[in-house]
Design an enzyme around this catalytic site. Structure first.
Site, short mmCIF file in Angstrom:
data_model
loop_
_atom_site.label_atom_id
_atom_site.label_comp_id
_atom_site.label_asym_id
_atom_site.label_seq_id
_atom_site.Cartn_x
_atom_site.Cartn_y
_atom_site.Cartn_z
N TYR A 27 -42.81 10.32 -17.18
CA TYR A 27 -42.97 11.57 -16.43
C TYR A 27 -41.66 12.36 -16.43
O TYR A 27 -41.65 13.57 -16.67
CB TYR A 27 -43.40 11.26 -15.00
CG TYR A 27 -43.52 12.48 -14.12
CD1 TYR A 27 -44.66 13.29 -14.16
CD2 TYR A 27 -42.49 12.85 -13.25
CE1 TYR A 27 -44.77 14.41 -13.36
CE2 TYR A 27 -42.59 13.96 -12.45
CZ TYR A 27 -43.73 14.75 -12.51
OH TYR A 27 -43.83 15.87 -11.71
N GLY B 254 -54.39 21.06 -5.62
CA GLY B 254 -52.95 21.00 -5.42
C GLY B 254 -52.23 22.31 -5.63
O GLY B 254 -52.67 23.38 -5.19
N GLY C 177 -51.76 24.12 -8.29
CA GLY C 177 -52.46 25.12 -9.10
C GLY C 177 -53.45 25.92 -8.28
O GLY C 177 -53.53 27.15 -8.41
N SER D 139 -39.66 19.73 -12.62
CA SER D 139 -39.34 18.91 -11.46
C SER D 139 -37.85 18.58 -11.51
O SER D 139 -37.24 18.58 -12.59
CB SER D 139 -40.15 17.61 -11.50
OG SER D 139 -39.62 16.65 -10.62
N GLY E 21 -54.41 23.70 -14.51
CA GLY E 21 -54.53 22.74 -13.42
C GLY E 21 -54.80 23.40 -12.08
O GLY E 21 -54.25 22.99 -11.05
N ALA E 22 -55.66 24.43 -12.08
CA ALA E 22 -55.86 25.25 -10.88
C ALA E 22 -56.98 24.76 -9.98
O ALA E 22 -57.35 25.45 -9.03
CB ALA E 22 -56.12 26.70 -11.28
N ASN E 23 -57.54 23.58 -10.24
CA ASN E 23 -58.66 23.12 -9.41
C ASN E 23 -58.20 22.38 -8.16
O ASN E 23 -59.00 22.12 -7.26
CB ASN E 23 -59.59 22.20 -10.22
CG ASN E 23 -58.86 20.98 -10.75
OD1 ASN E 23 -58.14 21.08 -11.74
ND2 ASN E 23 -59.01 19.83 -10.10
#
Length: 354
Positions: free
Chosen positions: A224, A67, A69, A194, A63-65
């Site tokens: 979640y 936020g 990440g 979280s 998820g590095a694209n």
């Protein structure tokens, strides 16, 4: 002009000025108090002070694209690391690389395609990593999403989306890369969870299909929360399994961040208005949230709690109010492994058997 008219005008102006002064007398202290609270919150967030160069070390960040990440990848690149940006959207991944390059020319950025909502994509990505990288030193399981439960989102394999993306895809990826990570020791695996894990429930009758019926009207997003609890139990069992392999396992809460996590929600305008002062006081930027992720990835000699893994928040150990059960951790591991073997596409099942 009669004298009484002048007097009326003068008193009206004086009253207006006094009202303004009174309003300022109330508003300024309130504003000052809000700023003080914001500054104190900022100071409590923690920071990764280890700036040691990571030249030659390979970090895989899911998820590095965007936020958290992307900011994690940026901070690692600034330390001269080789960073694999594992992203579902390759166009967004390349844009992320361009954005990072505006702030640092250090490190190596390697965008690769990974869709955690597809077990086949996870398998394909892992095989490419094993082929291209003789060593993998740190795996950061960061990617996550939150979608309104009423939409009943499912992965490509028919699994509840939060459980499938936030947890199961990362569980599968970790297992596929685990031997390489062991061979690259000293190495680490970092799960981004979280504080909402404390609101989660592990119920194997509903875990992969959706929240429990008793959770449907919960104020917090139940599926979640459940997936974030799974992240913690995953780290607990994983830490036990690699205890003798010089592989450290950490879990963390990055804090409440501007990260795009809630982009799938739509709120009435008046809720946005009430949200603004709360956000001003307590929300941190993605860059600030990434500090704890990088801290767990690079800081040396981190103390551990819970016996076999550490949970961190604000770059310091955090004690959850949950009493974690090792038997639940083992049962979740077995449940997840069996689910992958039964739900994965035939090509993946055949490869796993082979």
């Amino acid at each position: 002009m009669p004298w009484w008219s002048s007097w009326t005008s003068w008193t009206s102006a004086l009253t207006s000025r006094m009202t303004t002064v009174g309003a300022l007398a109330v508003a300024l202290p309130v504003l000052a108090a809000l700023v003080v609270v914001r500054v104190l919150s900022h100071r409590s967030w923690g920071r990764c002070h280890n700036t040691a160069q990571q030249r030659g070390r390979v970090f895989v960040v899911t998820g590095a694209n965007s936020g958290l990440g992307k900011e994690t990848a940026r901070l690692l690149a600034q330390r001269n690391a080789r960073v694999v940006l594992a992203c579902r959207d390759m166009a967004a991944a390349h844009l992320a690389c361009e954005d990072i390059r505006r702030t640092t020319s250090l490190g190596e950025l390697i965008p690769m395609q990974l869709d955690l909502a597809s077990l086949e994509s996870v398998y394909t990505f892992a095989q490419e990593v094993l082929q291209d990288f003789p060593q993998v030193h740190v795996l950061i399981n960061n990617a996550g999403l939150s979608i309104p439960d009423e939409k009943q989102p499912k992965t490509e394999d028919g699994i509840e989306m939060h459980f499938g993306v936030n947890y199961l895809g990362h569980f599968f990826l970790t297992n596929l890369l685990l031997e390489r990570i062991k061979e690259s020791a000293p190495s680490r695996i970092v799960n981004v969870s979280s504080l909402l894990h404390q609101q989660g429930i592990i119920d194997f009758d509903h875990l992969s299909t959706g929240p429990l019926p008793t959770q449907v009207n919960s104020r917090l997003p139940p599926a979640y929360c459940n997936s974030k609890l799974c992240n913690v139990y995953h780290a607990m069992e994983l830490g036990r399994k690699v205890a003798d392999c010089d592989v450290d396992v950490y879990t963390l809460c990055p804090g409440w961040c501007y990260s795009g996590l809630m982009r799938n929600y739509s709120f009435p305008w008046y809720k946005y208005l009430t949200f603004i002062p709360i956000a001003f006081l307590f929300m941190r930027s993605a860059s600030k949230g990434a500090q704890c992720i990088v801290h767990c990835a690079v800081e040396e000699n981190l103390p551990k709690n819970y016996g076999s893994f550490g949970f961190y928040r604000n770059c310091i150990p955090f004690s959850s109010r949950i009493q974690f059960d090792p038997e639940v951790a083992q049962a979740l591991w077995d449940y997840s492994d069996n689910l992958i073997r039964t739900q994965a596409p035939k090509v993946v099942q055949k490869a796993l058997v082979g």
